[in-house]
Design a protein around this motif. Structure first.
Motif, PDB file in Angstrom:
ATOM      1  N   LEU A  43       0.827  -1.201   0.000  1.00 14.11           N
ATOM      2  CA  LEU A  43       0.000   0.000   0.000  1.00 14.11           C
ATOM      3  C   LEU A  43       0.864   1.253   0.000  1.00 14.11           C
ATOM      4  O   LEU A  43       0.562   2.240  -0.673  1.00 14.11           O
ATOM      5  CB  LEU A  43      -0.938  -0.004   1.212  1.00 14.11           C
ATOM      6  N   MET A  44       1.967   1.216   0.731  1.00 15.28           N
ATOM      7  CA  MET A  44       2.864   2.365   0.774  1.00 15.28           C
ATOM      8  C   MET A  44       3.416   2.658  -0.622  1.00 15.28           C
ATOM      9  O   MET A  44       3.508   3.816  -1.032  1.00 15.28           O
ATOM     10  CB  MET A  44       4.008   2.097   1.757  1.00 15.28           C
ATOM     11  N   VAL A  45       3.769   1.614  -1.353  1.00 17.90           N
ATOM     12  CA  VAL A  45       4.288   1.796  -2.711  1.00 17.90           C
ATOM     13  C   VAL A  45       3.232   2.447  -3.603  1.00 17.90           C
ATOM     14  O   VAL A  45       3.539   3.320  -4.435  1.00 17.90           O
ATOM     15  CB  VAL A  45       4.755   0.450  -3.298  1.00 17.90           C
ATOM     16  N   LYS A  46       1.969   2.040  -3.441  1.00 17.05           N
ATOM     17  CA  LYS A  46       0.896   2.659  -4.223  1.00 17.05           C
ATOM     18  C   LYS A  46       0.786   4.149  -3.915  1.00 17.05           C
ATOM     19  O   LYS A  46       0.587   4.965  -4.824  1.00 17.05           O
ATOM     20  CB  LYS A  46      -0.435   1.962  -3.941  1.00 17.05           C
ATOM     21  N   ILE A  47       0.927   4.496  -2.647  1.00 15.33           N
ATOM     22  CA  ILE A  47       0.874   5.911  -2.277  1.00 15.33           C
ATOM     23  C   ILE A  47       2.049   6.659  -2.891  1.00 15.33           C
ATOM     24  O   ILE A  47       1.897   7.778  -3.404  1.00 15.33           O
ATOM     25  CB  ILE A  47       0.859   6.070  -0.740  1.00 15.33           C
ATOM     26  N   PHE A  48       3.237   6.044  -2.868  1.00 16.73           N
ATOM     27  CA  PHE A  48       4.409   6.669  -3.486  1.00 16.73           C
ATOM     28  C   PHE A  48       4.146   6.952  -4.965  1.00 16.73           C
ATOM     29  O   PHE A  48       4.536   8.001  -5.483  1.00 16.73           O
ATOM     30  CB  PHE A  48       5.640   5.767  -3.365  1.00 16.73           C
ATOM     31  N   GLU A  49       3.492   6.011  -5.644  1.00 12.76           N
ATOM     32  CA  GLU A  49       3.229   6.182  -7.073  1.00 12.76           C
ATOM     33  C   GLU A  49       2.244   7.317  -7.326  1.00 12.76           C
ATOM     34  O   GLU A  49       2.260   7.936  -8.394  1.00 12.76           O
ATOM     35  CB  GLU A  49       2.691   4.874  -7.664  1.00 12.76           C
ATOM     36  N   ILE A  50       1.409   7.608  -6.345  1.00 16.12           N
ATOM     37  CA  ILE A  50       0.456   8.710  -6.483  1.00 16.12           C
ATOM     38  C   ILE A  50       1.117  10.052  -6.187  1.00 16.12           C
ATOM     39  O   ILE A  50       0.943  11.022  -6.929  1.00 16.12           O
ATOM     40  CB  ILE A  50      -0.757   8.494  -5.561  1.00 16.12           C
ATOM     41  N   ILE A  51       1.899  10.114  -5.116  1.00 16.81           N
ATOM     42  CA  ILE A  51       2.489  11.399  -4.707  1.00 16.81           C
ATOM     43  C   ILE A  51       3.804  11.683  -5.423  1.00 16.81           C
ATOM     44  O   ILE A  51       4.331  12.801  -5.340  1.00 16.81           O
ATOM     45  CB  ILE A  51       2.705  11.445  -3.182  1.00 16.81           C
ATOM     46  N   GLY A  52       4.325  10.685  -6.137  1.00 22.17           N
ATOM     47  CA  GLY A  52       5.608  10.852  -6.819  1.00 22.17           C
ATOM     48  C   GLY A  52       6.646   9.947  -6.195  1.00 22.17           C
ATOM     49  O   GLY A  52       7.016  10.156  -5.024  1.00 22.17           O
ATOM     50  N   VAL A  53       7.103   8.958  -6.947  1.00 26.44           N
ATOM     51  CA  VAL A  53       8.004   7.952  -6.390  1.00 26.44           C
ATOM     52  C   VAL A  53       9.265   8.570  -5.824  1.00 26.44           C
ATOM     53  O   VAL A  53       9.810   8.087  -4.829  1.00 26.44           O
ATOM     54  CB  VAL A  53       8.355   6.905  -7.485  1.00 26.44           C
ATOM     55  N   ARG A  54       9.757   9.646  -6.434  1.00 26.76           N
ATOM     56  CA  ARG A  54      10.980  10.291  -5.950  1.00 26.76           C
ATOM     57  C   ARG A  54      10.692  11.627  -5.279  1.00 26.76           C
ATOM     58  O   ARG A  54      11.590  12.462  -5.146  1.00 26.76           O
ATOM     59  CB  ARG A  54      11.961  10.500  -7.102  1.00 26.76           C
ATOM     60  N   SER A  55       9.481  11.844  -4.811  1.00 27.57           N
ATOM     61  CA  SER A  55       9.173  13.073  -4.086  1.00 27.57           C
ATOM     62  C   SER A  55       9.823  13.040  -2.705  1.00 27.57           C
ATOM     63  O   SER A  55      10.187  11.978  -2.198  1.00 27.57           O
ATOM     64  CB  SER A  55       7.655  13.231  -3.937  1.00 27.57           C
ATOM     65  N   ASP A  56       9.976  14.202  -2.099  1.00 28.58           N
ATOM     66  CA  ASP A  56      10.591  14.275  -0.769  1.00 28.58           C
ATOM     67  C   ASP A  56       9.801  13.457   0.249  1.00 28.58           C
ATOM     68  O   ASP A  56      10.381  12.776   1.100  1.00 28.58           O
ATOM     69  CB  ASP A  56      10.674  15.735  -0.307  1.00 28.58           C
ATOM     70  N   LEU A  57       8.457  13.529   0.161  1.00 30.99           N
ATOM     71  CA  LEU A  57       7.619  12.804   1.121  1.00 30.99           C
ATOM     72  C   LEU A  57       7.772  11.295   0.935  1.00 30.99           C
ATOM     73  O   LEU A  57       7.855  10.537   1.917  1.00 30.99           O
ATOM     74  CB  LEU A  57       6.154  13.215   0.946  1.00 30.99           C
ATOM     75  N   ALA A  58       7.824  10.855  -0.315  1.00 35.62           N
ATOM     76  CA  ALA A  58       8.007   9.419  -0.570  1.00 35.62           C
ATOM     77  C   ALA A  58       9.365   8.952  -0.061  1.00 35.62           C
ATOM     78  O   ALA A  58       9.473   7.888   0.561  1.00 35.62           O
ATOM     79  CB  ALA A  58       7.866   9.130  -2.062  1.00 35.62           C
TER      80      ALA A  58
END
Length: 292
Positions: free
Chosen positions: A265-280
């Motif tokens: 689920l965390m990976v799915k969230i990363f894909e939504i917010i940006g895999v290389r975003s600061d938050l991810a």
């Protein structure tokens, strides 16, 4: 389908007219020759980017498509050993080129190195539709439908319509709209984002009311499955950081769950917010610290 003007900038060429369409034409303008094949996946990813650039530059260069399976002598003559290969011709000879995929910015730099310029910028109906999605969704949808009517393979229009359908809870229609598009290439990130949101919503449908779920957690704060459900519910609502905080608690309570459903689920969230975003990056490190 290509519009009338674009047909002059994007042409299919074979061995019979290569000299005229490439060598002779390149005396007056830059000609990019895209060596490709029907079976080549990366070729199909690069093609829309090249076509979009040709349309944007409005005659700043001519894009020539050469199918190597049908024109093996040309492929042999220019020593095409892997595809996609793009060769730039000026003055009747190849002066530059690249192999494999380039992103839009890299392609723009490549064209710039050749001195390619474009005509006057044209209005972008997609940008207009995007701006109207929240304020005037009916108009936005009409824009996208018009673009699809002109070209059913218009990826930006498909993504826009699917995004609006998903926002309205029409998940099945959104997935059908996205079906022709892959998870890679020009629209891959947007496609993945929409699909992940739909997947999380499907999972959240069994979680019940948030208030009831929080009452259950208050009664059993050490229950990792409840934390996972709450994290999914919050993510579905767009509260990504609080969702990931709940997922970290679930992972801390149950490392096996953390390495499985929580991480997924965390990976799915990363894909939504940006895999290389600061938050991810921040929460990826936190989860890794807990699990490993």
């Amino acid at each position: 389908m290509l519009d009338a003007a674009a047909k002059n900038w994007i042409i299919d060429v074979d061995e019979s007219n290569f000299e005229e369409e490439v060598l002779v034409r390149s005396q007056d303008t830059v000609v990019l020759v895209d060596f490709w094949a029907e079976w080549c996946g990366p070729c199909k990813q690069l093609a829309p980017l090249l076509c979009a650039a040709a349309k944007e530059k409005q005659g700043g260069f001519v894009l020539v498509k050469v199918n190597i399976d049908e024109n093996q002598q040309l492929a042999s003559y220019f020593r095409i050993e892997s595809i996609p290969t793009v060769l730039a011709f000026q003055g009747g000879r190849p002066v530059n080129g690249f192999q494999g995929l380039l992103g839009p910015e890299e392609l723009e730099e490549f064209l710039g190195s050749l001195g390619v310029t474009g005509g006057e910028p044209k209005a972008d109906p997609y940008a207009d539709a995007l701006a109207l999605e929240e304020t005037e969704p009916a108009k936005a949808e009409a824009f996208y439908q018009t673009m699809l009517g002109e070209d059913e393979n218009n990826g930006r229009a498909r993504v826009g319509l699917a995004r609006m359908q998903a926002a309205a809870g029409k998940d099945a229609e959104a997935l059908e709209m996205l079906a022709p598009l892959g998870d890679t290439g020009e629209h891959g990130a947007d496609v993945v984002k929409i699909r992940r949101m739909i997947e999380m919503r499907a999972n959240a449908a069994t979680a019940g009311d948030e208030t009831d779920l929080r009452k259950k957690i208050a009664a059993a704060p050490e229950n990792p499955a409840l934390r996972l459900e709450l994290g999914n519910l919050l993510a579905t609502r767009g509260d990504y950081q609080p969702a990931m905080d709940e997922l970290l608690v679930a992972a801390e309570l149950d490392r096996e769950l953390g390495r499985g459903a929580v991480r997924e689920l965390m990976v799915k969230i990363f894909e939504i917010i940006g895999v290389r975003s600061d938050l991810a990056d921040e929460y990826r490190d936190k989860l890794r610290g807990l699990l490993y």
